[in-house]
Design a protein around this motif. Structure first.
Motif, PDB file in Angstrom:
ATOM      1  N   VAL A   1       0.856  -1.179   0.000  1.00  0.00           N
ATOM      2  CA  VAL A   1       0.000   0.000   0.000  1.00  0.00           C
ATOM      3  C   VAL A   1       0.894   1.231   0.000  1.00  0.00           C
ATOM      4  O   VAL A   1       1.795   1.365   0.835  1.00  0.00           O
ATOM      5  CB  VAL A   1      -0.931   0.035   1.237  1.00  0.00           C
ATOM      6  N   SER A   2       0.656   2.121  -0.941  1.00  0.00           N
ATOM      7  CA  SER A   2       1.404   3.373  -1.031  1.00  0.00           C
ATOM      8  C   SER A   2       0.508   4.516  -0.551  1.00  0.00           C
ATOM      9  O   SER A   2      -0.522   4.804  -1.166  1.00  0.00           O
ATOM     10  CB  SER A   2       1.866   3.613  -2.468  1.00  0.00           C
TER      11      SER A   2
ATOM     12  N   TYR B   1      -7.163 -10.286  -7.048  1.00  0.00           N
ATOM     13  CA  TYR B   1      -6.895  -9.479  -5.861  1.00  0.00           C
ATOM     14  C   TYR B   1      -7.365  -8.040  -6.044  1.00  0.00           C
ATOM     15  O   TYR B   1      -7.786  -7.385  -5.089  1.00  0.00           O
ATOM     16  CB  TYR B   1      -5.402  -9.497  -5.546  1.00  0.00           C
ATOM     17  N   ASN B   2      -7.240  -7.568  -7.281  1.00  0.00           N
ATOM     18  CA  ASN B   2      -7.628  -6.178  -7.520  1.00  0.00           C
ATOM     19  C   ASN B   2      -9.104  -5.931  -7.237  1.00  0.00           C
ATOM     20  O   ASN B   2      -9.531  -4.792  -7.055  1.00  0.00           O
ATOM     21  CB  ASN B   2      -7.310  -5.789  -8.964  1.00  0.00           C
ATOM     22  N   LEU B   3      -9.883  -7.009  -7.208  1.00  0.00           N
ATOM     23  CA  LEU B   3     -11.296  -6.845  -6.858  1.00  0.00           C
ATOM     24  C   LEU B   3     -11.472  -6.328  -5.428  1.00  0.00           C
ATOM     25  O   LEU B   3     -12.493  -5.758  -5.080  1.00  0.00           O
ATOM     26  CB  LEU B   3     -12.026  -8.192  -7.018  1.00  0.00           C
ATOM     27  N   PHE B   4     -10.440  -6.534  -4.591  1.00  0.00           N
ATOM     28  CA  PHE B   4     -10.533  -6.159  -3.187  1.00  0.00           C
ATOM     29  C   PHE B   4      -9.807  -4.852  -2.877  1.00  0.00           C
ATOM     30  O   PHE B   4      -9.679  -4.472  -1.724  1.00  0.00           O
ATOM     31  CB  PHE B   4      -9.934  -7.279  -2.321  1.00  0.00           C
ATOM     32  N   ARG B   5      -9.335  -4.209  -3.921  1.00  0.00           N
ATOM     33  CA  ARG B   5      -8.543  -3.001  -3.696  1.00  0.00           C
ATOM     34  C   ARG B   5      -9.320  -1.950  -2.919  1.00  0.00           C
ATOM     35  O   ARG B   5      -8.843  -1.417  -1.912  1.00  0.00           O
ATOM     36  CB  ARG B   5      -8.072  -2.434  -5.034  1.00  0.00           C
ATOM     37  N   LYS B   6     -10.520  -1.638  -3.373  1.00  0.00           N
ATOM     38  CA  LYS B   6     -11.296  -0.599  -2.699  1.00  0.00           C
ATOM     39  C   LYS B   6     -11.643  -1.000  -1.272  1.00  0.00           C
ATOM     40  O   LYS B   6     -11.724  -0.170  -0.377  1.00  0.00           O
ATOM     41  CB  LYS B   6     -12.557  -0.297  -3.495  1.00  0.00           C
ATOM     42  N   PHE B   7     -11.842  -2.310  -1.074  1.00  0.00           N
ATOM     43  CA  PHE B   7     -12.155  -2.774   0.257  1.00  0.00           C
ATOM     44  C   PHE B   7     -10.985  -2.514   1.219  1.00  0.00           C
ATOM     45  O   PHE B   7     -11.182  -2.188   2.380  1.00  0.00           O
ATOM     46  CB  PHE B   7     -12.484  -4.269   0.226  1.00  0.00           C
TER      47      PHE B   7
ATOM     48  N   LYS C   1      -9.953   1.782   2.057  1.00  0.00           N
ATOM     49  CA  LYS C   1     -10.717   2.550   3.039  1.00  0.00           C
ATOM     50  C   LYS C   1     -10.326   2.229   4.483  1.00  0.00           C
ATOM     51  O   LYS C   1     -10.041   3.140   5.270  1.00  0.00           O
ATOM     52  CB  LYS C   1     -12.206   2.330   2.818  1.00  0.00           C
ATOM     53  N   PRO C   2     -10.278   0.947   4.905  1.00  0.00           N
ATOM     54  CA  PRO C   2      -9.908   0.677   6.294  1.00  0.00           C
ATOM     55  C   PRO C   2      -8.464   1.038   6.618  1.00  0.00           C
ATOM     56  O   PRO C   2      -8.156   1.427   7.744  1.00  0.00           O
ATOM     57  CB  PRO C   2     -10.158  -0.824   6.449  1.00  0.00           C
ATOM     58  N   ILE C   3      -7.564   0.884   5.641  1.00  0.00           N
ATOM     59  CA  ILE C   3      -6.168   1.265   5.890  1.00  0.00           C
ATOM     60  C   ILE C   3      -6.056   2.776   6.075  1.00  0.00           C
ATOM     61  O   ILE C   3      -5.369   3.262   6.981  1.00  0.00           O
ATOM     62  CB  ILE C   3      -5.260   0.762   4.752  1.00  0.00           C
ATOM     63  N   ARG C   4      -6.746   3.523   5.231  1.00  0.00           N
ATOM     64  CA  ARG C   4      -6.760   4.974   5.377  1.00  0.00           C
ATOM     65  C   ARG C   4      -7.312   5.352   6.764  1.00  0.00           C
ATOM     66  O   ARG C   4      -6.744   6.198   7.465  1.00  0.00           O
ATOM     67  CB  ARG C   4      -7.606   5.610   4.282  1.00  0.00           C
TER      68      ARG C   4
END
Length: 475
Positions: free
Chosen positions: A127-128, A174-180, A183-186
């Protein structure tokens, strides 16, 4: 109407604070240069603190087109890099000290696992986090002990962009879960940034609590450097007013005089400027005089061998003729005692001390008892030199002139003028060396643990000794 009321209220509060202010014996000014140094030292500590942020493991279910509902697990999420390349630390009048950070970045790593019935796959991701900005207000105040204290004020953190990148095959899955994940990491990072900064500030506050503000100089004298006024912050500097006063150990009795106002120079090319009022030295003189320790015994052994005049009745019979008959061939002992507190006065480029005392001149009789001969009143003018070593003020004295007058005599007429040589020798070679040995022990200045003065420069102005110095922090 409201802005006008605010202006009037602010003006009244300012006037009230000035009325209630107490003149300090020591004023310290912290400049922007000191803040810049503190920022360079502290940003590394802050980065380390922020790298301690924790992102919890995640799991859940998600429906994927053509595949259906699958389970996913995200674990071992950790920060592997963090940078705060652009930061400022500035004074803010009426607010405190303002920390601003822009263009920060965070790198996060983690492991990812997907499962549906017998279908399983795993991988890792990065994650960047970019365009991180932080704003933190630091309030400065005085605590109950009289030490400087800081408090964490308003804080805000904002993350500009979060980008998740998967690092294995089946990246499309995996890219299907990118948005998921984004948000929680932010959310997790944003939630922890300000508390971590507050934690770092508490570490600094803990260090400030180690600041020594009361030093016991000897069994009867101590010096107090507690803050006497609230810390004043302008847009350019921070001023701290310390008491800077000697006390008798175990008492709070002050001298019968007050410190004059201290005016520091307008320069800002050094990190710290310390203005030490001559009140500090004069309060010490008052304590020493009240304690009755400004006295000493002078014998012939303390006079240089090259002196043609000795401390015996034979030598003194030249100025007191009856001595040879009343006390023939007897040693003389002189007892020097202060009759008033010494007065130190700083002037442009020099420091002068006026000392007032009396010499009790006695003959040492064969049975070792003392016979009082006469008493001389003295007024000495002494030059003082001051330097700094190991966060202490180190002084030394040199005699300029000595005035004598006869107080009383038990041996008839005394030609006081004839005593000038021996009394000057006694002061130069017996009194001042002993005083200078004690002054060489120094008077400590208030200091924070692990902080040292670097290349201090001393300048003497009217009623004040000004120290301009940089500082260095020892990790």
């Amino acid at each position: 109407m409201l802005p006008r009321l605010w202006i009037v209220t602010t003006a009244l509060l300012f006037l009230a604070s000035c009325i209630l202010c107490t003149n300090p014996g020591l004023k310290v000014r912290v400049t922007q240069k000191a803040l810049d140094y503190g920022r360079r030292v502290g940003i590394g500590v802050l980065q380390q603190k922020l790298r301690e942020m924790h992102i919890p493991n995640m799991s859940g279910k998600k429906r994927v087109k053509f595949i259906g509902k699958i389970k996913f697990y995200v674990k071992s999420i950790r920060i592997y890099k963090l940078g705060l390349p652009q930061s400022t630390l500035k004074f803010s009048a009426g607010r405190g000290i303002q920390l601003s950070i822009t263009n920060g970045f965070i790198g996060v790593k983690g492991d990812f696992r997907v499962k549906k019935f017998f279908f399983r796959t795993s991988g890792s991701f990065k994650v960047s986090v970019s365009r991180l900005s932080i704003s933190q207000t630091i309030r400065m105040t005085r605590d109950r002990t009289g030490r400087p204290a800081l408090q964490s004020g308003a804080c805000s953190a904002n993350i500009g962009k979060v980008r998740v990148k998967f690092t294995k095959r089946k990246r499309w899955l995996y890219n299907l879960f990118r948005k998921f994940l984004e948000k929680p990491i932010r959310k997790a990072l944003t939630k922890q940034i300000c508390p971590k900064i507050s934690s770092a500030l508490r570490g600094l506050e803990k260090n400030l609590k180690t600041m020594e503000i009361r030093f016991k100089i000897n069994p009867f004298a101590e010096v107090d450097y507690s803050l006497v006024n609230q810390i004043q912050i302008s847009n350019n500097a921070m001023d701290l007013d310390f008491k800077g006063q000697f006390y008798r150990v175990g008492t709070n009795k002050g001298p019968p005089f007050k410190p004059p106002p201290i005016s520091l120079p307008s320069q800002s090319n050094r990190m710290l400027y310390l203005g030490i009022s001559d009140f500090l030295a004069n309060s010490a003189g008052f304590v020493y005089y009240e304690a009755g320790v400004l006295q000493m015994k002078i014998t012939d052994k303390m006079i240089p061998n090259i002196s043609p005049v000795r401390l015996n009745t034979r030598s003194f019979s030249v100025i007191a003729p009856r001595l040879a008959k009343l006390y023939p061939n007897m040693p003389i002992e002189m007892r020097l005692r202060a009759t008033r507190s010494p007065i130190l006065q700083a002037a442009k480029k020099h420091i002068n001390v006026q000392a007032f005392g009396a010499f009790d001149v006695c003959a040492v009789q064969p049975n070792s008892t003392l016979a009082s001969l006469f008493v001389l009143n003295i007024q000495a003018s002494v030059s003082a030199r001051v330097r700094i070593a190991q966060m202490k003020l180190i002084g030394s004295l040199q005699l300029n002139s000595l005035k004598l007058s006869l107080g009383r005599s038990n041996v008839g007429p005394v030609r006081v003028a004839g005593l000038e040589l021996i009394m000057n020798l006694a002061v130069k070679f017996a009194v001042l060396p002993g005083v200078n040995v004690k002054l060489a022990k120094g008077v400590p200045l208030p200091n924070v643990k692990k902080l040292d003065f670097i290349n201090p420069n001393l300048d003497v102005n009217k009623n004040i000794l000004v120290i301009a110095t940089d500082v260095r922090y020892r990790p």
